[in-house]
Scaffold this motif. Structure first.
Motif, PDB file in Angstrom:
ATOM      1  N   SER A 290       0.859  -1.179   0.000  1.00 13.34           N
ATOM      2  CA  SER A 290       0.000   0.000   0.000  1.00 13.34           C
ATOM      3  C   SER A 290       0.900   1.236   0.000  1.00 13.34           C
ATOM      4  O   SER A 290       2.099   1.140   0.307  1.00 13.34           O
ATOM      5  N   HIS A 291       0.336   2.372  -0.322  1.00 17.99           N
ATOM      6  CA  HIS A 291       1.118   3.610  -0.364  1.00 17.99           C
ATOM      7  C   HIS A 291       1.751   3.876   1.006  1.00 17.99           C
ATOM      8  O   HIS A 291       2.928   4.238   1.105  1.00 17.99           O
TER       9      HIS A 291
ATOM     10  N   ASN B 104       2.452   1.677   3.503  1.00 17.88           N
ATOM     11  CA  ASN B 104       3.523   0.722   3.814  1.00 17.88           C
ATOM     12  C   ASN B 104       4.793   1.016   3.016  1.00 17.88           C
ATOM     13  O   ASN B 104       5.904   0.895   3.540  1.00 17.88           O
ATOM     14  N   ALA B 105       4.608   1.395   1.748  1.00 18.31           N
ATOM     15  CA  ALA B 105       5.774   1.728   0.918  1.00 18.31           C
ATOM     16  C   ALA B 105       6.510   2.934   1.500  1.00 18.31           C
ATOM     17  O   ALA B 105       7.745   2.947   1.584  1.00 18.31           O
TER      18      ALA B 105
END
Lengths: 146, 60
Positions: free
Chosen positions: B6-7, B9-10
Motif C-alpha cells: 500500500s502507499h 507501507n511503501a
C-alpha cells in the motif's frame, strides 16, 4: 594596503586551503569508495566498520530489491527527457546491483501495477543513498570521520 | 514475483531504510547516529501524516 584584520583573514583562508589539499591520498582512500560503489556497504566493511557496513548494505540492497519486486523501472543510458537522465544517474549509484540488473534484463517496469511507480522511486533512491555511503566510506578512509 | 504494497507501507519502509543510511552517514558517534536516525524516521512519518491531512483538506 589591507588592514591587519583582512590580512589575518587571508592568512586563515590560505591555511584552510593548505589543510584541505594536504589530506593524505592513501590506497584505502581510493579503494574504499570504489568498493563502496560496487557493493553497497562494502566500503565500510573493508575498513572494519562492521555494524555500519552491514546496516548500510541491508538497507540499500533491500531497497533496491524491493523496488525490483514492485516491478519498478530501471533506467538505461539515455539522452532524452531530463527526468530520464536524472533517473539513470540515480540508478547508476547502486553500482553492482545496477550492473547485475541490466545484465539480467530485469527492471522493465510494469504499467499494469499501481505500485510499479513506487518501485522505480525505490530503485533511484537506493542508488542515491549509496552515493552518500560512498562519500562516507571516503571520509573514513582519509580520517575525517571515526 | 510481484510485491504490491500500500502507499502507506511503501512510505514507511522507505522511511526506515533512508533513516538508517542518514543516521550512519551524517553523525560520528554511535549514540548520535541512533538519535539522528530516529529523528529522521520521526520526521519522515510526521511528514507522511501531514501530507495525508493536507491532501484530505484539499479534497474536502
Amino acid at each position: 594596503m589591507p588592514n591587519p584584520a583582512a590580512r589575518q583573514q587571508n592568512a586563515a583562508k590560505a591555511e584552510a586551503r593548505k589543510g584541505a589539499s594536504s589530506e593524505p591520498l592513501t590506497t584505502m582512500s581510493v579503494i574504499a569508495p570504489a568498493v563502496a560503489w560496487l557493493i553497497p556497504g562494502a566500503g565500510h566493511l573493508i575498513q572494519k566498520r562492521w555494524m555500519r557496513g552491514v546496516l548500510l548494505m541491508a538497507s540499500i540492497v533491500s531497497m533496491f530489491v524491493l523496488g525490483l519486486l514492485m516491478q519498478g523501472r530501471v533506467y538505461r543510458l539515455n539522452g532524452g527527457d531530463i527526468l530520464d537522465i536524472l533517473g539513470f544517474v540515480g540508478d547508476v549509484g547502486a553500482g553492482g546491483l545496477y550492473i547485475v540488473t541490466r545484465a539480467m534484463n530485469w527492471g522493465k517496469g510494469a504499467i499494469a501495477h499501481a505500485t510499479a511507480d513506487y518501485g522505480t522511486k525505490y530503485i533511484i533512491v537506493a542508488g542515491l543513498l549509496n552515493f552518500i555511503s560512498v562519500a562516507d566510506a571516503y571520509h573514513i578512509a582519509i580520517g575525517k570521520k571515526p | 514475483m510481484t510485491l504490491e504494497l500500500s502507499h502507506f507501507n511503501a512510505a514507511l519502509l522507505f522511511s526506515v531504510f533512508a533513516s538508517v543510511v542518514f543516521g550512519i552517514t551524517q553523525r560520528n558517534t554511535t549514540r548520535d547516529q541512533i538519535r539522528y536516525g530516529l529523528y529522521c524516521f520521526a520526521m519522515f512519518v510526521g511528514g507522511i501524516f501531514l501530507a495525508g491531512w493536507v491532501m484530505w483538506l484539499l479534497r474536502h
